[in-house]
Write a protein that holds these residues in place. Sequence first.
Motif, mmCIF file in Angstrom:
data_model
loop_
_atom_site.group_PDB
_atom_site.id
_atom_site.type_symbol
_atom_site.label_atom_id
_atom_site.label_comp_id
_atom_site.label_asym_id
_atom_site.label_seq_id
_atom_site.Cartn_x
_atom_site.Cartn_y
_atom_site.Cartn_z
ATOM 1 N N THR A 6 -24.336 -25.681 -29.405
ATOM 2 C CA THR A 6 -24.813 -25.770 -28.025
ATOM 3 C C THR A 6 -23.776 -25.158 -27.087
ATOM 4 O OG1 THR A 6 -23.822 -27.875 -27.323
ATOM 5 C CG2 THR A 6 -25.793 -27.995 -28.716
ATOM 6 N N VAL A 7 -24.124 -25.068 -25.813
ATOM 7 C CA VAL A 7 -23.203 -24.471 -24.850
ATOM 8 C C VAL A 7 -21.969 -25.337 -24.622
ATOM 9 C CG1 VAL A 7 -25.015 -23.170 -23.687
ATOM 10 C CG2 VAL A 7 -24.438 -25.470 -22.874
ATOM 11 N N LEU A 76 -25.077 -27.239 -16.235
ATOM 12 C CA LEU A 76 -26.338 -27.978 -16.290
ATOM 13 C C LEU A 76 -26.360 -28.955 -17.461
ATOM 14 C CD1 LEU A 76 -28.908 -25.140 -15.509
ATOM 15 C CD2 LEU A 76 -28.455 -27.152 -14.097
ATOM 16 N N ALA A 77 -25.827 -28.534 -18.589
ATOM 17 C CA ALA A 77 -25.791 -29.420 -19.758
ATOM 18 C C ALA A 77 -24.929 -30.646 -19.479
ATOM 19 C CB ALA A 77 -25.268 -28.657 -20.974
ATOM 20 N N ARG A 78 -23.776 -30.443 -18.856
ATOM 21 C CA ARG A 78 -22.895 -31.579 -18.539
ATOM 22 C C ARG A 78 -23.573 -32.532 -17.559
ATOM 23 N NH1 ARG A 78 -19.126 -27.316 -18.000
ATOM 24 N NH2 ARG A 78 -17.714 -27.169 -19.795
ATOM 25 N N ARG A 79 -24.215 -31.959 -16.540
ATOM 26 C CA ARG A 79 -24.795 -32.794 -15.486
ATOM 27 C C ARG A 79 -26.024 -33.554 -15.975
ATOM 28 N NH1 ARG A 79 -26.390 -28.949 -11.688
ATOM 29 N NH2 ARG A 79 -24.170 -28.451 -11.601
ATOM 30 N N SER A 80 -26.838 -32.904 -16.797
ATOM 31 C CA SER A 80 -28.115 -33.498 -17.201
ATOM 32 C C SER A 80 -28.039 -34.329 -18.475
ATOM 33 C CB SER A 80 -29.149 -32.381 -17.408
ATOM 34 O OG SER A 80 -28.802 -31.594 -18.547
ATOM 35 N N LEU A 84 -28.216 -27.754 -24.615
ATOM 36 C CA LEU A 84 -28.732 -26.423 -24.348
ATOM 37 C C LEU A 84 -28.108 -25.449 -25.339
ATOM 38 C CD1 LEU A 84 -28.504 -26.316 -20.432
ATOM 39 C CD2 LEU A 84 -30.433 -27.025 -21.856
ATOM 40 N N VAL A 85 -28.936 -24.624 -25.949
ATOM 41 C CA VAL A 85 -28.487 -23.599 -26.884
ATOM 42 C C VAL A 85 -28.665 -22.247 -26.210
ATOM 43 C CG1 VAL A 85 -28.825 -22.544 -29.143
ATOM 44 C CG2 VAL A 85 -29.136 -25.018 -28.864
#
Length: 299
Positions: A6-7, A76-80, A84-85
């Motif tokens: 993932t990111v 976005l991945a950290r916040r949500s 995400l890949v």
Amino acid sequence: MNLVRTVLGDVPAGELGLTDAHDHLFIRSPRLPGQELDDPVRAADVLHEFRTLGGQSVVQWTPYGMGREATALAALARRSGAHLVAATGLHQAAHYAPELLGGIVGSLAELFVSELTEGIGSSGVRAGLIKVAGSFHGLDAHAEKTMRAAAQAHHRTGAPIAVHLELGTGAMDVLDLLCARLGVPPEHVVLGHLGRSPDTAAHREAAESGAFLAFDGPARATHATDWRLPELLGSLADAGYGDRLLLGGDTTTPETPGMPYLLRRLRPRLEKTLGPALMKQILVGNPARAFALACPAGP
């Protein structure tokens, strides 16, 4: 342990949870002027709605040079809290300005490997997927070139390969090249847009190979095949290929219903005909296998 890149780093594949197997939070193309997805606020809102509906992971198919916004994806991945890949690879040549393709330094395989192992640009965000694209009912020279590079990158990194099939066609040409000639195991290939060509015989032939079949881009007026999805997916499941199926929203323009629609409308509709067990397999179990890294074949 099977891992997905993932990111924010590698995670156990079983942690993906409910997954949109093909989508775009950010994308731009010369073929879609004025319809870019490049707004982080909008992306955050869409991802929040997806999460509210129970979504846990989104696989981004936006490749090199099409506005991936890797740093924004990580934020976005950290916040949500979503997985995400991101993707490396190349789309069809028509999606690029000629000078961008001509400006790629070195081999495509080296570019893909670098983005998978070191990071996209200076972001430090590593891709976990190689995106390539076929042509209408076949492969042109650009497709062959990018798929050869993708196969090399797969063998060196274990990253899965996701393939845009133009209007859902050309699956066997892709599999002949990637798998039969270039040695990519079919279980590490995801064939996209199959619902755009509702040819059940072609779908079964592709499923027999062992590749994953993605039915993505729901509610598109330009394709208008949503009404066939229960029949197409049910037929493949009845034939023993329920473990090959994936679903995605494939948001490419601001008006695409996209990832929230996938869970808010399409999921309950399909559950009525396919049953909740098969839908859980399609949305949870299958993506965990489809997007896991393979053990690379060599250095």
